[in-house]
Design a protein around this motif. Structure first.
Motif, PDB file in Angstrom:
ATOM      1  N   PRO A 231      26.833  -9.580  36.006  1.00 43.06           N
ATOM      2  CA  PRO A 231      28.342  -9.384  36.026  1.00 43.06           C
ATOM      3  C   PRO A 231      28.881 -10.813  35.798  1.00 43.06           C
ATOM      4  N   SER A 232      28.372 -12.115  36.673  1.00 44.72           N
ATOM      5  CA  SER A 232      28.801 -13.385  36.263  1.00 44.72           C
ATOM      6  C   SER A 232      28.209 -14.057  35.123  1.00 44.72           C
ATOM      7  N   GLN A 255      30.274  -3.495  33.229  1.00 44.32           N
ATOM      8  CA  GLN A 255      31.708  -3.295  33.314  1.00 44.32           C
ATOM      9  C   GLN A 255      32.333  -4.740  32.942  1.00 44.32           C
ATOM     10  N   SER A 256      33.421  -4.982  32.174  1.00 43.28           N
ATOM     11  CA  SER A 256      33.975  -6.214  31.966  1.00 43.28           C
ATOM     12  C   SER A 256      34.399  -7.133  33.173  1.00 43.28           C
ATOM     13  N   TYR A 257      34.527  -8.057  32.967  1.00 45.40           N
ATOM     14  CA  TYR A 257      35.183  -9.225  33.930  1.00 45.40           C
ATOM     15  C   TYR A 257      35.724 -10.435  33.478  1.00 45.40           C
TER      16      TYR A 257
END
Length: 328
Positions: A231-232, A255-257
């Motif tokens: 995610p990061s 997912q988007s972030y």
């Protein structure tokens, strides 16, 4: 035939099912060996939508068992590997050569039954002959190698570039070896020590596991390949990229972030997505045949079809790399 069928998320059953019959332009392949991909795991756990019940799997080596009408260029018993993403060839994207993002793409083992079975039916145009002297255990990685090869091409690596491979899974390890064909200045980072040790053996100039050490490298890398899907990941890659640098995203996060857009602008970064591959599978087979890519070190274990459920349940084990599935 015997097949592994995902009945519902989290549950695979080994069943005897009707063998598929090849139609016009199709070939029935007797599957010998398959490879488990992260997308198989995502589908098994219900994170990737699929029409259950479904036979999963899209990485495979097999032999031509029978052919439908209007098939030429193949013979029974010939070893082949599969291009598992069927594109239409007619839409505007396909006509631009962007077959990897075809608007009508059909994914083997996701949209339709896949290779974790005795037989699979595949369009003849989606099959490639495997060189006679290339072992199944090596050739089966042609598809994931094509993923890394397509991504590395997006980076346009120069011999003077300082390159970072973010993530040391299978795609990252293959990208590392491909990047080393362009420059010796390749660093690999990951949180798993065993994967970094493998990256070191593969030729990485430097490996980094400590987050603080990685943070000290901000602004250091001309080209960054994000292969982890963490995610990061993108945010860290933006920070690590040098001014004017290039970032290629091969990993698919769940997912988007948010991303630090100010840094993208101020450093004038180029960020590109890399989706599977277009014409790279034949090139991958050629590289494997030349022996310039080490795939054997990436194979953690070979399992029976009956062990697929347990293997996917433990798929996130950090020491695991590539698991192969022996079909016949």
């Amino acid at each position: 035939m015997k097949a592994a069928v995902i009945k519902k998320a989290g549950h695979i059953q080994i069943e005897n099912v009707a063998a598929p019959v090849p139609g016009v332009g199709e070939i029935r392949v007797a599957v010998r060996l398959g490879g488990i991909c992260g997308s198989d795991n995502s589908m098994f756990h219900g994170k990737l939508p699929a029409p259950f019940p479904l036979i999963p799997g899209h990485e495979a080596i097999g032999t031509v068992e029978s052919m439908g009408e209007q098939v030429s260029g193949f013979k029974v018993g010939q070893r082949v590997t599969v291009h598992p993403n069927y594109f239409c060839g007619e839409c505007d994207l396909c006509k631009q050569g962007l077959t990897n993002i075809c608007r009508s793409k059909i994914r083997l083992g996701v949209d339709i039954n896949g290779v974790f079975a005795d037989f699979v039916v595949v369009p003849a145009k989606a099959l490639y002959p495997v060189p006679d002297d290339l072992a199944d255990e090596v050739a089966v990685l042609a598809e994931p190698l094509a993923v890394s090869l397509h991504g590395v091409k997006q980076g346009n690596i120069a011999s003077t570039d300082n390159v970072l491979i973010f993530g040391a899974g299978v795609v990252g390890q293959l990208a590392l070896q491909l990047a080393l064909q362009h420059t010796a200045n390749v660093t690999n980072c990951d949180l798993v020590a065993s994967r970094l040790e493998l990256a070191r053996k593969m030729g990485a100039k430097k490996v980094i596991s400590d987050p603080e050490e990685l943070a000290s490298c901000q602004g250091s890398f001309d080209v960054v390949f994000e292969t982890s899907g963490a995610p990061s990941g993108l945010e860290q890659c933006i920070n690590l990229a040098a001014p004017g640098g290039r970032i290629v995203l091969l990993g698919l996060p769940g997912q988007s972030y948010p991303v630090p857009t100010v840094s993208i602008v101020r450093k004038e970064l180029t960020i590109k997505g890399s989706m599977i591959y277009t014409t790279e599978i034949p090139e991958s087979l050629e590289l494997l045949a030349k022996g310039v890519i080490n795939t054997r070190a990436l194979v953690s274990n070979v399992i029976k079809l009956e062990d697929l459920q347990a293997t996917l349940e433990g798929f996130s084990a950090p020491e695991r790399m590539k698991t192969l599935v022996k079909i016949s």
